[in-house]
Write an enzyme that holds these catalytic residues in place. Structure first.
Site, PDB file in Angstrom:
ATOM      1  N   LYS A  50       2.127  -3.344   7.462  1.00 64.41           N
ATOM      2  CA  LYS A  50       2.348  -3.565   6.025  1.00 64.41           C
ATOM      3  C   LYS A  50       3.811  -3.272   5.677  1.00 64.41           C
ATOM      4  O   LYS A  50       4.427  -3.995   4.884  1.00 64.41           O
ATOM      5  CB  LYS A  50       1.419  -2.675   5.190  1.00 64.41           C
ATOM      6  CG  LYS A  50      -0.044  -3.050   5.231  1.00 64.41           C
ATOM      7  CD  LYS A  50      -0.357  -4.430   4.652  1.00 64.41           C
ATOM      8  CE  LYS A  50      -0.190  -4.513   3.148  1.00 64.41           C
ATOM      9  NZ  LYS A  50      -0.677  -5.821   2.608  1.00 64.41           N
ATOM     10  N   THR A  71       0.824  -1.213   0.000  1.00 62.25           N
ATOM     11  CA  THR A  71       0.000   0.000   0.000  1.00 62.25           C
ATOM     12  C   THR A  71       0.860   1.266   0.000  1.00 62.25           C
ATOM     13  O   THR A  71       1.984   1.256   0.516  1.00 62.25           O
ATOM     14  CB  THR A  71      -0.895  -0.005   1.261  1.00 62.25           C
ATOM     15  OG1 THR A  71      -1.500   1.277   1.412  1.00 62.25           O
ATOM     16  CG2 THR A  71      -0.122  -0.315   2.521  1.00 62.25           C
ATOM     17  N   ASP A  72       0.285   2.360  -0.506  1.00 61.91           N
ATOM     18  CA  ASP A  72       0.988   3.652  -0.461  1.00 61.91           C
ATOM     19  C   ASP A  72       1.171   4.142   0.974  1.00 61.91           C
ATOM     20  O   ASP A  72       2.017   4.999   1.243  1.00 61.91           O
ATOM     21  CB  ASP A  72       0.242   4.712  -1.302  1.00 61.91           C
ATOM     22  CG  ASP A  72      -1.182   5.003  -0.839  1.00 61.91           C
ATOM     23  OD1 ASP A  72      -1.670   4.350   0.098  1.00 61.91           O
ATOM     24  OD2 ASP A  72      -1.820   5.896  -1.442  1.00 61.91           O
ATOM     25  N   GLU A  73       0.368   3.591   1.910  1.00 60.96           N
ATOM     26  CA  GLU A  73       0.430   4.096   3.292  1.00 60.96           C
ATOM     27  C   GLU A  73       1.769   3.814   3.963  1.00 60.96           C
ATOM     28  O   GLU A  73       2.084   4.441   4.974  1.00 60.96           O
ATOM     29  CB  GLU A  73      -0.715   3.510   4.137  1.00 60.96           C
ATOM     30  CG  GLU A  73      -2.059   3.971   3.648  1.00 60.96           C
ATOM     31  CD  GLU A  73      -3.194   3.782   4.653  1.00 60.96           C
ATOM     32  OE1 GLU A  73      -2.928   3.610   5.848  1.00 60.96           O
ATOM     33  OE2 GLU A  73      -4.351   3.825   4.207  1.00 60.96           O
ATOM     34  N   TYR A  87      -1.637  -0.212  11.230  1.00 62.62           N
ATOM     35  CA  TYR A  87      -1.879  -0.922   9.957  1.00 62.62           C
ATOM     36  C   TYR A  87      -0.703  -0.718   9.002  1.00 62.62           C
ATOM     37  O   TYR A  87      -0.121  -1.691   8.506  1.00 62.62           O
ATOM     38  CB  TYR A  87      -3.177  -0.432   9.299  1.00 62.62           C
ATOM     39  CG  TYR A  87      -3.250  -0.759   7.818  1.00 62.62           C
ATOM     40  CD1 TYR A  87      -3.392  -2.075   7.380  1.00 62.62           C
ATOM     41  CD2 TYR A  87      -3.123   0.243   6.843  1.00 62.62           C
ATOM     42  CE1 TYR A  87      -3.421  -2.382   6.019  1.00 62.62           C
ATOM     43  CE2 TYR A  87      -3.163  -0.058   5.487  1.00 62.62           C
ATOM     44  CZ  TYR A  87      -3.307  -1.368   5.082  1.00 62.62           C
ATOM     45  OH  TYR A  87      -3.324  -1.682   3.741  1.00 62.62           O
TER      46      TYR A  87
HETATM   47  P1  NAD Z   1     -10.086  -6.817   2.750  1.00 68.90           P
HETATM   48  O1  NAD Z   1     -10.043  -6.480   4.199  1.00 68.90           O
HETATM   49  O2  NAD Z   1     -11.318  -6.524   1.971  1.00 68.90           O
HETATM   50  O3  NAD Z   1      -9.798  -8.387   2.559  1.00 68.90           O
HETATM   51  C1  NAD Z   1      -8.805  -9.053   3.274  1.00 68.90           C
HETATM   52  C2  NAD Z   1      -8.997 -10.554   3.067  1.00 68.90           C
HETATM   53  O4  NAD Z   1      -7.937 -11.231   3.751  1.00 68.90           O
HETATM   54  C3  NAD Z   1     -10.321 -11.088   3.628  1.00 68.90           C
HETATM   55  O5  NAD Z   1     -10.919 -11.989   2.705  1.00 68.90           O
HETATM   56  C4  NAD Z   1      -9.898 -11.816   4.895  1.00 68.90           C
HETATM   57  O6  NAD Z   1     -10.749 -12.900   5.231  1.00 68.90           O
HETATM   58  C5  NAD Z   1      -8.506 -12.296   4.502  1.00 68.90           C
HETATM   59  N1  NAD Z   1      -7.650 -12.538   5.671  1.00 68.90           N
HETATM   60  C6  NAD Z   1      -7.451 -11.709   6.732  1.00 68.90           C
HETATM   61  N2  NAD Z   1      -6.635 -12.292   7.619  1.00 68.90           N
HETATM   62  C7  NAD Z   1      -6.300 -13.505   7.109  1.00 68.90           C
HETATM   63  C8  NAD Z   1      -5.484 -14.580   7.547  1.00 68.90           C
HETATM   64  N3  NAD Z   1      -4.825 -14.537   8.742  1.00 68.90           N
HETATM   65  N4  NAD Z   1      -5.344 -15.666   6.751  1.00 68.90           N
HETATM   66  C9  NAD Z   1      -6.003 -15.733   5.565  1.00 68.90           C
HETATM   67  N5  NAD Z   1      -6.817 -14.772   5.115  1.00 68.90           N
HETATM   68  C10 NAD Z   1      -6.956 -13.658   5.866  1.00 68.90           C
HETATM   69  O7  NAD Z   1      -8.816  -6.121   2.115  1.00 68.90           O
HETATM   70  P2  NAD Z   1      -8.645  -5.367   0.706  1.00 68.90           P
HETATM   71  O8  NAD Z   1      -9.091  -3.976   0.861  1.00 68.90           O
HETATM   72  O9  NAD Z   1      -9.181  -6.223  -0.362  1.00 68.90           O
HETATM   73  O10 NAD Z   1      -7.044  -5.344   0.611  1.00 68.90           O
HETATM   74  C11 NAD Z   1      -6.339  -6.458   0.087  1.00 68.90           C
HETATM   75  C12 NAD Z   1      -4.847  -6.170   0.130  1.00 68.90           C
HETATM   76  O11 NAD Z   1      -4.574  -4.994  -0.634  1.00 68.90           O
HETATM   77  C13 NAD Z   1      -4.312  -5.901   1.534  1.00 68.90           C
HETATM   78  O12 NAD Z   1      -3.040  -6.498   1.632  1.00 68.90           O
HETATM   79  C14 NAD Z   1      -4.203  -4.384   1.615  1.00 68.90           C
HETATM   80  O13 NAD Z   1      -3.180  -3.995   2.490  1.00 68.90           O
HETATM   81  C15 NAD Z   1      -3.860  -4.053   0.172  1.00 68.90           C
HETATM   82  N6  NAD Z   1      -4.286  -2.720  -0.294  1.00 68.90           N
HETATM   83  C16 NAD Z   1      -5.583  -2.295  -0.107  1.00 68.90           C
HETATM   84  C17 NAD Z   1      -5.966  -1.063  -0.606  1.00 68.90           C
HETATM   85  C18 NAD Z   1      -7.386  -0.561  -0.452  1.00 68.90           C
HETATM   86  O14 NAD Z   1      -7.654   0.598  -0.789  1.00 68.90           O
HETATM   87  N7  NAD Z   1      -8.346  -1.372  -0.001  1.00 68.90           N
HETATM   88  C19 NAD Z   1      -5.036  -0.245  -1.259  1.00 68.90           C
HETATM   89  C20 NAD Z   1      -3.716  -0.707  -1.416  1.00 68.90           C
HETATM   90  C21 NAD Z   1      -3.360  -1.957  -0.933  1.00 68.90           C
HETATM   91  O1  DAU Z   2      -4.109   4.141   0.660  1.00 63.81           O
HETATM   92  C1  DAU Z   2      -4.372   2.776   0.606  1.00 63.81           C
HETATM   93  C2  DAU Z   2      -5.146   2.367   1.838  1.00 63.81           C
HETATM   94  O2  DAU Z   2      -6.458   2.901   1.683  1.00 63.81           O
HETATM   95  C3  DAU Z   2      -5.201   0.861   2.057  1.00 63.81           C
HETATM   96  O3  DAU Z   2      -3.901   0.394   2.299  1.00 63.81           O
HETATM   97  C4  DAU Z   2      -6.123   0.517   3.234  1.00 63.81           C
HETATM   98  O4  DAU Z   2      -6.244  -0.891   3.344  1.00 63.81           O
HETATM   99  C5  DAU Z   2      -7.474   1.122   2.985  1.00 63.81           C
HETATM  100  O5  DAU Z   2      -8.323   0.873   4.088  1.00 63.81           O
HETATM  101  C6  DAU Z   2      -7.362   2.633   2.734  1.00 63.81           C
HETATM  102  O6  DAU Z   2      -6.978   3.345   3.927  1.00 63.81           O
HETATM  103  P1  DAU Z   2      -7.636   4.758   4.318  1.00 63.81           P
HETATM  104  O7  DAU Z   2      -7.509   4.935   5.775  1.00 63.81           O
HETATM  105  O8  DAU Z   2      -7.141   5.844   3.432  1.00 63.81           O
HETATM  106  O9  DAU Z   2      -9.176   4.437   3.869  1.00 63.81           O
HETATM  107  P2  DAU Z   2     -10.571   4.678   4.602  1.00 63.81           P
HETATM  108  O10 DAU Z   2     -11.617   4.331   3.599  1.00 63.81           O
HETATM  109  O11 DAU Z   2     -10.653   4.068   5.940  1.00 63.81           O
HETATM  110  O12 DAU Z   2     -10.585   6.264   4.783  1.00 63.81           O
HETATM  111  C7  DAU Z   2     -10.433   7.142   3.664  1.00 63.81           C
HETATM  112  C8  DAU Z   2     -10.431   8.569   4.188  1.00 63.81           C
HETATM  113  O13 DAU Z   2     -11.737   8.879   4.675  1.00 63.81           O
HETATM  114  C9  DAU Z   2      -9.496   8.795   5.358  1.00 63.81           C
HETATM  115  O14 DAU Z   2      -8.951  10.098   5.260  1.00 63.81           O
HETATM  116  C10 DAU Z   2     -10.398   8.703   6.584  1.00 63.81           C
HETATM  117  C11 DAU Z   2     -11.712   9.221   6.069  1.00 63.81           C
HETATM  118  N1  DAU Z   2     -12.939   8.650   6.672  1.00 63.81           N
HETATM  119  C12 DAU Z   2     -13.064   7.301   6.709  1.00 63.81           C
HETATM  120  C13 DAU Z   2     -14.184   6.703   7.233  1.00 63.81           C
HETATM  121  C14 DAU Z   2     -14.317   5.194   7.315  1.00 63.81           C
HETATM  122  C15 DAU Z   2     -13.960   9.480   7.137  1.00 63.81           C
HETATM  123  O15 DAU Z   2     -13.849  10.718   7.088  1.00 63.81           O
HETATM  124  N2  DAU Z   2     -15.076   8.893   7.671  1.00 63.81           N
HETATM  125  C16 DAU Z   2     -15.226   7.539   7.761  1.00 63.81           C
HETATM  126  O16 DAU Z   2     -16.268   7.061   8.287  1.00 63.81           O
END
Ligand code: NAD
Ligand code: DAU
Length: 336
Positions: free
Chosen positions: A154, A125-127, A150
């Site tokens: 990562k 992730t970019d985070e 988190y």
């Molecule tokens: P998500 O939370 O929707 O899904 C995570 C999945 O992993 C779920 O199906 C969960 O059951 C499974 N999981 C969790 N713990 C586990 C374990 N111990 N063993 C096996 N399975 C397990 O997540 P997402 O948003 O789809 O993100 C997927 C990946 O992409 C993550 O690694 C996250 O860091 C990365 N990522 C997410 C975003 C985003 O915006 N959502 C952006 C950049 C990178």
């Molecule tokens: O940047 C990539 C990341 O993006 C991934 O690695 C993470 O898995 C994913 O959860 C996401 O993280 P963020 O913290 O950026 O996403 P989130 O949707 O939780 O929040 C997006 C922005 O919105 C953040 O600035 C917090 C804000 N927010 C979020 C929620 C849930 C609100 O203002 N209100 C809310 O209820």
């Protein structure tokens, strides 16, 4: 054709990736997922009976379970999505984040080495880069400076992957992407939460002043980038992916209200997230130049499409919100 072990394929991005592989390639897919609260097999009902698909319920941090999965399926490639992914949950309790994201990644690296996996794709992730001021972008050379439990977990997993390349000469690539949105995203993250609340006429909680900036990417554009990194990435390299769509949270929330046809009176300013990163923005020029990748969706088109999906698939998110989705495993596969 290769046999690909995908971890976390029942989650948001993983399920979109599994669908892309099954419908758009001839690869075999083994989905290993523990089915935590974020894992939902209803994300895959349209492909679950595909002849090139298998599902294994398993915890990536459990070396015995992973040994059994690798021994049975003998994957050639691993694409590793499984993680605890929600920042707010990591603020409340980081235990599962360290176990899954750090320990789980090392277990997968160990099994991949022992069983001769030829390529390991680590989805990060970019985070991990921390937070930006008003100017500049994250490049692959930006120092790792995670701010939340988190992102720290990562970053830890990224460093373990780097060490596996350096020490064991494993063929690993790391992808780092910005904020994804699209179908099947768990309604705890900003965009699906706001869409579902707006559709139900519930308040939309905006953290702090709502001026934090995220770079939004439509989920299939990210999946396409991961596939390209899997096929053409160079061992040991990191690839950034972003949507070229920086938006303030408040702008995103107001757009959603407009598209859903609800008023801004639903917005509620609430207490800020502790340690809230101010701005993320990705420089994806390396992926564009070396992989030939480019995002296909503008934010406007992607958001419109996403809202349509949540409107048309209301039972999907209602079952998530009620908890009913967690019965699906038992119905399909029986009780463990
Ligand atoms: P998500 O939370 O929707 O899904 C995570 C999945 O992993 C779920 O199906 C969960 O059951 C499974 N999981 C969790 N713990 C586990 C374990 N111990 N063993 C096996 N399975 C397990 O997540 P997402 O948003 O789809 O993100 C997927 C990946 O992409 C993550 O690694 C996250 O860091 C990365 N990522 C997410 C975003 C985003 O915006 N959502 C952006 C950049 C990178
Ligand atoms: O940047 C990539 C990341 O993006 C991934 O690695 C993470 O898995 C994913 O959860 C996401 O993280 P963020 O913290 O950026 O996403 P989130 O949707 O939780 O929040 C997006 C922005 O919105 C953040 O600035 C917090 C804000 N927010 C979020 C929620 C849930 C609100 O203002 N209100 C809310 O209820």
């Amino acid at each position: 054709m290769s046999k690909i072990l995908v971890t976390g394929g029942a989650g948001f991005i993983g399920s979109n990736f599994v669908r892309m592989l099954l419908l758009g390639s001839d690869h075999e897919v083994v989905n290993v997922d523990a089915l935590t609260y974020a894992g939902n097999l209803e994300n895959l009902t349209d492909v679950e009976r595909h002849q090139r698909y298998a599902f294994v319920r398993g915890d990536i941090a459990d070396p015995v379970a992973m040994d059994a999965a690798f021994a049975e399926h003998r994957p050639e490639i691993v694409v590793h999505f499984a993680a605890e992914s929600h920042v707010d949950r990591s603020v409340l309790d980081a235990t599962a984040f360290v176990r899954t994201n750090v320990q789980g990644t090392q277990v997968l690296l160990d099994k991949s080495r022992i069983y001769g996996v030829r390529r390991f794709v680590h989805v990060s992730t970019d985070e991990v880069y921390g937070s930006l001021g008003p100017w500049g972008y994250f490049t692959e050379e930006t120092p790792i400076q995670p701010n939340s439990p988190y992102s720290a977990s990562k970053a830890g997993s990224d460093l373990l992957v780097r060490a596996a390349v350096h020490t064991h000469h494993m063929d690993c690539v790391i992808t780092r992407c910005s904020n994804n949105y699209g179908p099947y995203q768990f309604p705890e993250k900003l965009i699906p939460l706001m869409i579902a609340n707006a559709l139900e006429g519930k308040p939309l909680p905006v953290y702090g002043d709502g001026r934090n900036v995220r770079d939004w990417i439509y989920v299939t554009d990210h999946c396409e980038g991961i596939r390209m990194a899997m096929e053409h990435g160079k061992a040991g390299e990191v690839y950034n992916f972003g949507g070229d769509a920086e938006r303030e949270n408040l702008f995103v929330v107001k757009e959603i209200l407009k598209l859903v046809g609800k008023g801004e009176d639903l917005i509620r300013y609430v207490k800020d997230r502790p340690g809230h990163d101010r701005r993320y923005a990705m420089d994806s020029s390396k992926a564009r130049a070396t992989l030939g990748w480019t995002p296909r969706h503008t934010f406007e088109a992607g958001l419109q499409r996403t809202i349509e999906w949540y409107v048309q698939n209301r039972p999907w998110w209602e079952r998530v919100r009620s908890g009913a989705y967690q019965d699906y495993y038992a119905q399909q596969y029986g009780r463990r």
